[in-house]
Design a protein around this motif. Structure first.
Motif, PDB file in Angstrom:
ATOM      1  N   LEU A  67     -27.908  51.060  58.472  1.00  0.00           N
ATOM      2  CA  LEU A  67     -27.924  49.979  57.488  1.00  0.00           C
ATOM      3  C   LEU A  67     -28.607  50.507  56.241  1.00  0.00           C
ATOM      4  CD1 LEU A  67     -28.984  46.970  59.738  1.00  0.00           C
ATOM      5  CD2 LEU A  67     -26.691  47.642  59.035  1.00  0.00           C
ATOM      6  N   MET A  68     -27.934  50.353  55.114  1.00  0.00           N
ATOM      7  CA  MET A  68     -28.474  50.865  53.862  1.00  0.00           C
ATOM      8  C   MET A  68     -27.847  50.115  52.694  1.00  0.00           C
ATOM      9  SD  MET A  68     -26.313  54.442  53.779  1.00  0.00           S
ATOM     10  CE  MET A  68     -26.533  54.840  52.069  1.00  0.00           C
ATOM     11  N   PRO A  69     -28.472  50.158  51.538  1.00  0.00           N
ATOM     12  CA  PRO A  69     -27.845  49.531  50.378  1.00  0.00           C
ATOM     13  C   PRO A  69     -26.623  50.349  49.956  1.00  0.00           C
ATOM     14  CG  PRO A  69     -29.799  50.717  49.706  1.00  0.00           C
ATOM     15  CD  PRO A  69     -29.753  50.782  51.206  1.00  0.00           C
ATOM     16  N   PRO A  70     -25.613  49.703  49.408  1.00  0.00           N
ATOM     17  CA  PRO A  70     -24.422  50.436  48.988  1.00  0.00           C
ATOM     18  C   PRO A  70     -24.587  51.166  47.653  1.00  0.00           C
ATOM     19  CG  PRO A  70     -24.136  48.120  48.581  1.00  0.00           C
ATOM     20  CD  PRO A  70     -25.442  48.270  49.293  1.00  0.00           C
ATOM     21  N   ALA A  71     -25.571  50.774  46.872  1.00  0.00           N
ATOM     22  CA  ALA A  71     -25.781  51.372  45.550  1.00  0.00           C
ATOM     23  C   ALA A  71     -27.202  51.024  45.087  1.00  0.00           C
ATOM     24  CB  ALA A  71     -24.750  50.826  44.555  1.00  0.00           C
ATOM     25  N   THR A  83     -21.403  55.964  38.600  1.00  0.00           N
ATOM     26  CA  THR A  83     -21.986  56.895  39.551  1.00  0.00           C
ATOM     27  C   THR A  83     -21.299  56.689  40.892  1.00  0.00           C
ATOM     28  OG1 THR A  83     -23.707  55.325  40.221  1.00  0.00           O
ATOM     29  CG2 THR A  83     -24.274  56.854  38.464  1.00  0.00           C
ATOM     30  N   ALA A  84     -21.268  57.726  41.689  1.00  0.00           N
ATOM     31  CA  ALA A  84     -20.739  57.571  43.048  1.00  0.00           C
ATOM     32  C   ALA A  84     -21.788  56.808  43.850  1.00  0.00           C
ATOM     33  CB  ALA A  84     -20.480  58.931  43.668  1.00  0.00           C
ATOM     34  N   SER A  85     -21.357  55.807  44.567  1.00  0.00           N
ATOM     35  CA  SER A  85     -22.306  54.979  45.310  1.00  0.00           C
ATOM     36  C   SER A  85     -22.790  55.681  46.565  1.00  0.00           C
ATOM     37  CB  SER A  85     -21.652  53.646  45.675  1.00  0.00           C
ATOM     38  OG  SER A  85     -20.663  53.858  46.671  1.00  0.00           O
ATOM     39  N   TYR A  86     -23.764  55.065  47.200  1.00  0.00           N
ATOM     40  CA  TYR A  86     -24.307  55.610  48.437  1.00  0.00           C
ATOM     41  C   TYR A  86     -23.258  55.656  49.539  1.00  0.00           C
ATOM     42  CZ  TYR A  86     -28.904  54.604  46.297  1.00  0.00           C
ATOM     43  OH  TYR A  86     -29.987  54.547  45.486  1.00  0.00           O
ATOM     44  N   THR A  87     -22.201  54.879  49.413  1.00  0.00           N
ATOM     45  CA  THR A  87     -21.167  54.870  50.450  1.00  0.00           C
ATOM     46  C   THR A  87     -20.189  56.035  50.309  1.00  0.00           C
ATOM     47  OG1 THR A  87     -19.763  53.373  49.173  1.00  0.00           O
ATOM     48  CG2 THR A  87     -21.281  52.365  50.759  1.00  0.00           C
ATOM     49  N   GLU A 122     -29.863  59.502  33.732  1.00  0.00           N
ATOM     50  CA  GLU A 122     -29.150  58.779  34.780  1.00  0.00           C
ATOM     51  C   GLU A 122     -29.879  57.500  35.164  1.00  0.00           C
ATOM     52  OE1 GLU A 122     -27.948  61.089  38.114  1.00  0.00           O
ATOM     53  OE2 GLU A 122     -26.912  62.557  36.859  1.00  0.00           O
ATOM     54  N   ASP A 123     -31.208  57.543  35.178  1.00  0.00           N
ATOM     55  CA  ASP A 123     -31.989  56.339  35.468  1.00  0.00           C
ATOM     56  C   ASP A 123     -31.753  55.291  34.393  1.00  0.00           C
ATOM     57  OD1 ASP A 123     -33.819  54.798  36.951  1.00  0.00           O
ATOM     58  OD2 ASP A 123     -35.521  55.486  35.739  1.00  0.00           O
ATOM     59  N   ALA A 124     -31.698  55.718  33.157  1.00  0.00           N
ATOM     60  CA  ALA A 124     -31.420  54.790  32.050  1.00  0.00           C
ATOM     61  C   ALA A 124     -30.029  54.179  32.199  1.00  0.00           C
ATOM     62  CB  ALA A 124     -31.558  55.498  30.713  1.00  0.00           C
ATOM     63  N   MET A 125     -29.079  54.987  32.655  1.00  0.00           N
ATOM     64  CA  MET A 125     -27.715  54.476  32.848  1.00  0.00           C
ATOM     65  C   MET A 125     -27.694  53.395  33.927  1.00  0.00           C
ATOM     66  SD  MET A 125     -24.320  56.622  33.890  1.00  0.00           S
ATOM     67  CE  MET A 125     -25.087  57.100  35.428  1.00  0.00           C
ATOM     68  N   VAL A 126     -28.438  53.619  35.008  1.00  0.00           N
ATOM     69  CA  VAL A 126     -28.513  52.612  36.085  1.00  0.00           C
ATOM     70  C   VAL A 126     -29.187  51.353  35.569  1.00  0.00           C
ATOM     71  CG1 VAL A 126     -29.489  52.067  38.352  1.00  0.00           C
ATOM     72  CG2 VAL A 126     -28.371  54.271  37.971  1.00  0.00           C
ATOM     73  N   TYR A 127     -30.269  51.511  34.811  1.00  0.00           N
ATOM     74  CA  TYR A 127     -30.932  50.346  34.206  1.00  0.00           C
ATOM     75  C   TYR A 127     -29.931  49.571  33.344  1.00  0.00           C
ATOM     76  CZ  TYR A 127     -35.979  50.482  35.111  1.00  0.00           C
ATOM     77  OH  TYR A 127     -37.220  50.383  35.680  1.00  0.00           O
ATOM     78  N   GLY A 128     -29.134  50.299  32.584  1.00  0.00           N
ATOM     79  CA  GLY A 128     -28.157  49.672  31.692  1.00  0.00           C
ATOM     80  C   GLY A 128     -27.140  48.860  32.436  1.00  0.00           C
ATOM     81  N   LEU A 129     -26.828  49.216  33.669  1.00  0.00           N
ATOM     82  CA  LEU A 129     -25.867  48.442  34.471  1.00  0.00           C
ATOM     83  C   LEU A 129     -26.415  47.082  34.848  1.00  0.00           C
ATOM     84  CD1 LEU A 129     -24.601  51.239  36.885  1.00  0.00           C
ATOM     85  CD2 LEU A 129     -23.276  50.133  35.069  1.00  0.00           C
ATOM     86  N   CYS A 130     -27.729  46.966  34.863  1.00  0.00           N
ATOM     87  CA  CYS A 130     -28.370  45.751  35.362  1.00  0.00           C
ATOM     88  C   CYS A 130     -28.759  44.781  34.258  1.00  0.00           C
ATOM     89  CB  CYS A 130     -29.614  46.112  36.147  1.00  0.00           C
ATOM     90  SG  CYS A 130     -29.267  47.164  37.566  1.00  0.00           S
ATOM     91  N   THR A 131     -28.490  45.090  33.007  1.00  0.00           N
ATOM     92  CA  THR A 131     -28.910  44.194  31.924  1.00  0.00           C
ATOM     93  C   THR A 131     -27.782  43.273  31.519  1.00  0.00           C
ATOM     94  OG1 THR A 131     -28.328  45.856  30.288  1.00  0.00           O
ATOM     95  CG2 THR A 131     -30.609  45.799  31.025  1.00  0.00           C
TER      96      THR A 131
END
Length: 131
Positions: A67-71, A83-87, A122-131
């Motif tokens: 069990l894990m988060p998908p992204a 980004t390629a997800s954890y799946t 890349e961290d900034a890009m992930v942050y940008g997905l959440c705004t």
């Protein structure tokens, strides 16, 4: 080259458009990794070895599931992921994977500010997905 040409012809025949998100992470029709039938066989052998390694890991540790988060973020608008997800690993291994929604995103779940990303571009890009 024959394999790549054949794959491109088959995909083109469907009339399906290219997926911008795949292109954004460098997966495109032009990046098909096998240029010969032997190359395609070699890729399948590598995938089978990886699958055996994971099968052994599951068996040796009596694991039935992981069990894990998908992204690292909540769902993003259609075709905007970059980004390629954890799946991705499970897709590669041809293992089943499912995403089970457990809640809805609320205002307080949004990233506070992209400038707070601490681990680079890349961290900034992930942050940008959440705004």
């Amino acid at each position: 080259m024959v394999v790549r040409k054949y794959v491109l012809e088959q995909i083109t025949r469907t009339g399906e458009p290219l997926i911008p998100s795949l292109e954004a992470i460098g997966i495109s029709l032009l990046s098909f990794p096998a240029s010969s039938l032997q190359g395609l066989f070699d890729l399948n052998v590598r995938r089978a070895k990886a699958a055996k390694t994971y099968r052994d890991l599951f068996r040796d540790n009596n694991l039935d599931a992981i069990l894990m988060p998908p992204a690292p973020y909540t769902a993003v608008p259609l075709d905007t992921w970059s980004t390629a997800s954890y799946t991705g690993l499970w897709n590669y291994l041809d293992y089943p994977a499912a995403v089970i929604p457990v809640d809805q995103v609320r205002q307080e779940d949004h990233a506070d500010d992209v400038s707070n990303a601490k681990f680079g571009e890349e961290d900034a890009m992930v942050y940008g997905l959440c705004t």
